[in-house]
Enzyme design. Structure first.
Site, PDB file in Angstrom:
ATOM      1  N   ASP A  17      40.712  17.179  19.472  1.00 12.97           N
ATOM      2  CA  ASP A  17      41.901  16.935  20.523  1.00 12.97           C
ATOM      3  C   ASP A  17      41.731  16.086  21.278  1.00 12.97           C
ATOM      4  O   ASP A  17      41.228  14.543  21.577  1.00 12.97           O
ATOM      5  CB  ASP A  17      41.249  18.189  21.330  1.00 12.97           C
ATOM      6  N   SER A  46      55.340  30.860  16.937  1.00 14.21           N
ATOM      7  CA  SER A  46      55.767  31.535  17.394  1.00 14.21           C
ATOM      8  C   SER A  46      57.015  31.806  17.950  1.00 14.21           C
ATOM      9  O   SER A  46      57.917  32.548  17.147  1.00 14.21           O
ATOM     10  CB  SER A  46      55.979  31.114  18.807  1.00 14.21           C
ATOM     11  N   TYR A  90      60.659  23.444  23.825  1.00 16.66           N
ATOM     12  CA  TYR A  90      59.324  24.016  23.533  1.00 16.66           C
ATOM     13  C   TYR A  90      59.986  24.745  22.003  1.00 16.66           C
ATOM     14  O   TYR A  90      59.196  24.566  21.008  1.00 16.66           O
ATOM     15  CB  TYR A  90      58.771  24.881  24.212  1.00 16.66           C
ATOM     16  N   LYS A  99      59.616  23.757  18.348  1.00 16.62           N
ATOM     17  CA  LYS A  99      58.736  25.285  17.138  1.00 16.62           C
ATOM     18  C   LYS A  99      59.588  25.303  15.632  1.00 16.62           C
ATOM     19  O   LYS A  99      59.218  25.206  14.588  1.00 16.62           O
ATOM     20  CB  LYS A  99      58.100  26.364  17.675  1.00 16.62           C
ATOM     21  N   LEU A 115      52.259  35.769  31.915  1.00 18.01           N
ATOM     22  CA  LEU A 115      52.045  37.171  32.656  1.00 18.01           C
ATOM     23  C   LEU A 115      50.012  36.624  33.327  1.00 18.01           C
ATOM     24  O   LEU A 115      49.600  37.472  33.808  1.00 18.01           O
ATOM     25  CB  LEU A 115      51.977  38.362  32.059  1.00 18.01           C
TER      26      LEU A 115
HETATM   27  P1  NAD Z   1      46.238  24.856  24.337  1.00 21.58           P
HETATM   28  O1  NAD Z   1      47.471  23.581  25.891  1.00 21.58           O
HETATM   29  O2  NAD Z   1      45.427  25.235  25.337  1.00 21.58           O
HETATM   30  O3  NAD Z   1      45.804  23.810  23.762  1.00 21.58           O
HETATM   31  C1  NAD Z   1      46.442  22.858  22.526  1.00 21.58           C
HETATM   32  C2  NAD Z   1      45.186  21.693  22.649  1.00 21.58           C
HETATM   33  O4  NAD Z   1      46.055  20.680  21.976  1.00 21.58           O
HETATM   34  C3  NAD Z   1      44.997  21.479  24.184  1.00 21.58           C
HETATM   35  O5  NAD Z   1      43.867  21.641  23.702  1.00 21.58           O
HETATM   36  C4  NAD Z   1      45.628  20.418  23.758  1.00 21.58           C
HETATM   37  O6  NAD Z   1      45.371  18.954  24.718  1.00 21.58           O
HETATM   38  C5  NAD Z   1      45.741  19.788  22.307  1.00 21.58           C
HETATM   39  N1  NAD Z   1      46.583  18.411  22.077  1.00 21.58           N
HETATM   40  C6  NAD Z   1      48.182  19.121  22.522  1.00 21.58           C
HETATM   41  N2  NAD Z   1      48.691  17.785  22.379  1.00 21.58           N
HETATM   42  C7  NAD Z   1      47.936  16.684  20.942  1.00 21.58           C
HETATM   43  C8  NAD Z   1      48.119  15.344  21.078  1.00 21.58           C
HETATM   44  N3  NAD Z   1      48.858  15.006  20.616  1.00 21.58           N
HETATM   45  N4  NAD Z   1      46.646  15.286  20.424  1.00 21.58           N
HETATM   46  C9  NAD Z   1      45.392  16.074  20.271  1.00 21.58           C
HETATM   47  N5  NAD Z   1      45.801  17.199  20.553  1.00 21.58           N
HETATM   48  C10 NAD Z   1      46.618  17.352  21.339  1.00 21.58           C
HETATM   49  O7  NAD Z   1      47.065  25.970  23.850  1.00 21.58           O
HETATM   50  P2  NAD Z   1      47.362  27.449  22.931  1.00 21.58           P
HETATM   51  O8  NAD Z   1      47.309  28.438  23.972  1.00 21.58           O
HETATM   52  O9  NAD Z   1      45.308  27.325  22.368  1.00 21.58           O
HETATM   53  O10 NAD Z   1      48.477  27.003  21.665  1.00 21.58           O
HETATM   54  C11 NAD Z   1      47.709  26.704  21.122  1.00 21.58           C
HETATM   55  C12 NAD Z   1      48.786  26.461  19.933  1.00 21.58           C
HETATM   56  O11 NAD Z   1      49.789  27.815  19.646  1.00 21.58           O
HETATM   57  C13 NAD Z   1      50.248  25.515  20.945  1.00 21.58           C
HETATM   58  O12 NAD Z   1      50.676  25.138  19.433  1.00 21.58           O
HETATM   59  C14 NAD Z   1      51.412  27.089  21.264  1.00 21.58           C
HETATM   60  O13 NAD Z   1      52.266  25.774  21.387  1.00 21.58           O
HETATM   61  C15 NAD Z   1      51.138  28.012  19.797  1.00 21.58           C
HETATM   62  N6  NAD Z   1      51.983  28.773  20.205  1.00 21.58           N
HETATM   63  C16 NAD Z   1      50.653  29.171  21.925  1.00 21.58           C
HETATM   64  C17 NAD Z   1      50.949  30.616  22.704  1.00 21.58           C
HETATM   65  C18 NAD Z   1      50.646  30.911  23.405  1.00 21.58           C
HETATM   66  O14 NAD Z   1      51.357  32.216  24.092  1.00 21.58           O
HETATM   67  N7  NAD Z   1      49.475  30.338  23.620  1.00 21.58           N
HETATM   68  C19 NAD Z   1      52.619  31.576  22.048  1.00 21.58           C
HETATM   69  C20 NAD Z   1      52.996  30.409  20.885  1.00 21.58           C
HETATM   70  C21 NAD Z   1      52.741  29.685  20.410  1.00 21.58           C
HETATM   71  C1  UD1 Z   2      56.775  32.469  26.953  1.00 23.82           C
HETATM   72  C2  UD1 Z   2      57.603  31.968  26.587  1.00 23.82           C
HETATM   73  C3  UD1 Z   2      57.374  31.409  25.353  1.00 23.82           C
HETATM   74  C4  UD1 Z   2      55.798  31.340  24.958  1.00 23.82           C
HETATM   75  C5  UD1 Z   2      54.849  31.833  25.101  1.00 23.82           C
HETATM   76  C6  UD1 Z   2      53.517  31.404  25.144  1.00 23.82           C
HETATM   77  C7  UD1 Z   2      59.668  32.133  27.842  1.00 23.82           C
HETATM   78  C8  UD1 Z   2      60.975  32.530  28.059  1.00 23.82           C
HETATM   79  N1  UD1 Z   2      58.846  32.548  26.631  1.00 23.82           N
HETATM   80  O1  UD1 Z   2      56.772  34.307  26.374  1.00 23.82           O
HETATM   81  O2  UD1 Z   2      58.386  30.104  24.119  1.00 23.82           O
HETATM   82  O3  UD1 Z   2      55.626  31.245  23.701  1.00 23.82           O
HETATM   83  O4  UD1 Z   2      55.515  32.496  26.620  1.00 23.82           O
HETATM   84  O5  UD1 Z   2      53.738  30.736  26.010  1.00 23.82           O
HETATM   85  O6  UD1 Z   2      58.803  31.837  29.103  1.00 23.82           O
HETATM   86  N2  UD1 Z   2      55.975  37.322  33.668  1.00 23.82           N
HETATM   87  C9  UD1 Z   2      56.450  37.828  35.566  1.00 23.82           C
HETATM   88  N3  UD1 Z   2      55.701  37.751  36.330  1.00 23.82           N
HETATM   89  C10 UD1 Z   2      55.176  36.254  36.585  1.00 23.82           C
HETATM   90  C11 UD1 Z   2      55.270  36.010  34.591  1.00 23.82           C
HETATM   91  C12 UD1 Z   2      55.508  36.662  33.627  1.00 23.82           C
HETATM   92  O7  UD1 Z   2      56.996  39.097  35.344  1.00 23.82           O
HETATM   93  O8  UD1 Z   2      54.591  35.794  36.946  1.00 23.82           O
HETATM   94  C13 UD1 Z   2      56.523  38.824  32.829  1.00 23.82           C
HETATM   95  C14 UD1 Z   2      57.735  38.024  31.853  1.00 23.82           C
HETATM   96  O9  UD1 Z   2      59.205  38.015  32.691  1.00 23.82           O
HETATM   97  C15 UD1 Z   2      57.702  39.174  30.775  1.00 23.82           C
HETATM   98  C16 UD1 Z   2      56.225  38.967  30.859  1.00 23.82           C
HETATM   99  O10 UD1 Z   2      55.474  38.796  32.139  1.00 23.82           O
HETATM  100  O11 UD1 Z   2      58.630  39.666  30.665  1.00 23.82           O
HETATM  101  C17 UD1 Z   2      55.723  38.177  28.981  1.00 23.82           C
HETATM  102  O12 UD1 Z   2      55.906  36.498  30.208  1.00 23.82           O
HETATM  103  P1  UD1 Z   2      55.018  35.576  29.650  1.00 23.82           P
HETATM  104  O13 UD1 Z   2      53.337  35.940  29.376  1.00 23.82           O
HETATM  105  O14 UD1 Z   2      55.113  34.184  30.211  1.00 23.82           O
HETATM  106  O15 UD1 Z   2      55.023  35.683  28.003  1.00 23.82           O
HETATM  107  P2  UD1 Z   2      56.643  35.293  27.089  1.00 23.82           P
HETATM  108  O16 UD1 Z   2      57.381  34.866  28.408  1.00 23.82           O
HETATM  109  O17 UD1 Z   2      56.859  36.713  26.500  1.00 23.82           O
END
Ligand code: NAD
Ligand code: UD1
Length: 343
Positions: free
Chosen positions: A31, A124, A149, A153, A200
């Site tokens: 990382d 995602s 973003y 993906k 959220l």
């Molecule tokens: P996060 O930001 O907590 O974790 C991502 C990690 O990648 C971090 O530790 C960051 O420091 C590291 N990183 C980024 N660029 C890097 C690089 N060039 N080299 C080495 N490390 C690097 O996010 P997360 O929520 O743990 O998400 C992990 C993965 O899942 C991401 O790819 C994210 O897009 C995907 N994802 C997350 C969600 C979500 O809601 N959290 C939803 C769908 C997909």
């Molecule tokens: C969002 C991203 C999605 C990403 C995911 C995880 C968008 C449009 N989508 O999903 O691409 O993979 O996060 O990082 O941004 N909400 C509120 N108030 C807030 C925050 C959120 O009402 O302050 C609502 C949103 O409108 C949504 C729900 O809560 O209806 C969930 O939101 P969020 O946690 O941001 O996730 P997604 O929008 O589903």
């Protein structure tokens, strides 16, 4: 098995590290701490009583990644390393494309050079786009994303699929996450967003802990039972278990599999606020505000394929998610040491 987690110090990576260690696997984390802290991995080691091989390195740095893979010889890579803030990706698209695509290419090239043939990728639900009505299933054609973003993906999925066509010995598991929330039940590791949370649950917990005044609910006039959007929230521990199953499945499987990780059960924003307040006996002041651009009214998974293929099903409910998120936030109001949340 030995698993290399690129981006493994982050929110999903740290919980997956703990789950892999608990299942008897060896864990190597790489990382650059762009959005995380090595403290998360120290806590994983304490929680599990097992060591992690931890490397500070950038996943776009071919030499560093090659050296780590050549030394550690992992059986499988999990690719979490990416930038994930939707709003930021609209303002800094080139940074998002550069980092997210480059990490994917570098990891694949280093896998090729070192003979590693298994990769599990963090995709995602966003790739379903607005064209596909819920419940989303893996047979649907991908849709159009509303932000860079999401496009990274979608493009990374394509790159991984093309790599698997060119090398039939490669196994690619594309995990499409729905909305991961919650934390390890110990309250020792959890989500640690920088700046104002976009998502959220971290927003709710920061309101509850007194860091933010109130939650703005983005839109109360959707065509849903209570007028707020519906999402498929999944407990981070269930998501982590899904990774363990995917990694184990990859060992005896060739080619590409796309797998949703969700519960299949939609909840509204107000369901979440109400459950959080009730379970934790704490008030979360909120107001209904305007809709957020790019939000879809209803998104949830068809979770059938994961159950059939991996024998995996989410076990924890919304109450568990709310209690565990709050325990983490309450115990760690400023996240990990040295990563203060900016006001
Ligand atoms: P996060 O930001 O907590 O974790 C991502 C990690 O990648 C971090 O530790 C960051 O420091 C590291 N990183 C980024 N660029 C890097 C690089 N060039 N080299 C080495 N490390 C690097 O996010 P997360 O929520 O743990 O998400 C992990 C993965 O899942 C991401 O790819 C994210 O897009 C995907 N994802 C997350 C969600 C979500 O809601 N959290 C939803 C769908 C997909
Ligand atoms: C969002 C991203 C999605 C990403 C995911 C995880 C968008 C449009 N989508 O999903 O691409 O993979 O996060 O990082 O941004 N909400 C509120 N108030 C807030 C925050 C959120 O009402 O302050 C609502 C949103 O409108 C949504 C729900 O809560 O209806 C969930 O939101 P969020 O946690 O941001 O996730 P997604 O929008 O589903």
């Amino acid at each position: 098995m030995k698993i290399l987690l690129a981006g493994g110090a982050g929110y999903i990576g740290s919980h997956t590290s703990a789950a892999l260690l608990e299942s008897g696997h060896d864990v190597v984390v790489l990382d650059n701490y762009d959005n995380s802290s090595p403290e998360a991995i120290k806590r994983v080691e304490k929680l599990t009583g097992k060591p992690v091989s931890l490397y500070e390195a950038d996943a776009t740095d071919s030499k560093a990644v090659f050296d780590i893979m050549n030394k550690e010889k992992p059986d499988c890579v999990i690719h979490f390393a990416g930038l994930k803030a939707v709003g930021e990706s609209i303002k800094q698209p080139l940074r998002y494309y550069r980092n997210n695509i480059d990490t994917t290419l570098t990891l694949l090239e280093c896998m090729e050079k070192t003979g590693c043939k298994k990769i599990v990728f963090s995709s995602s639900a966003t790739v379903y786009g607005e064209e596909n009505p819920a419940p989303c299933n893996e047979e649907m054609r991908k849709g159009s994303c509303t932000n860079p973003y999401g496009w990274t993906k979608s493009m990374m999925e394509q790159i991984l699929q093309d790599a698997a066509v060119a090398d039939p010995r490669l196994t690619v598991i594309l995990l499409r996450y729905f909305n991961p929330i919650g934390a390890h039940p110990s309250g020792q590791i959890g989500e640690n967003p920088r700046g104002i949370p976009n998502n959220l649950m971290p927003y709710i917990t920061q309101v509850a802990v007194g860091k933010r005044e109130k939650l703005t609910v983005f839109g109360g006039d959707y065509d849903t039972p209570d007028g707020t959007c519906l999402r498929d929230y999944i407990h981070i521990m269930d998501l982590a278990d899904g990774h363990v199953k995917a990694v184990e499945f990859s060992q005896n499987h060739k080619g590409v599999e796309i797998i949703n990780l969700g519960t299949g059960q939609p909840y509204s924003v107000l369901d979440m606020v109400n459950t959080f307040q009730k379970e934790n006996n704490i008030r979360v002041p909120y107001e209904i505000g305007p809709r957020r651009g790019g939000d879809l009214p209803v998104v949830y998974a068809d979770a059938g394929k994961a159950e059939k293929l991996l024998g995996w099903k989410a076990k924890r409910n919304l109450a568990d998610m709310c209690r565990d998120s709050w325990r983490w936030q309450k115990n760690n109001p400023n996240g990990y040491d040295g990563l203060e949340i900016e006001k």
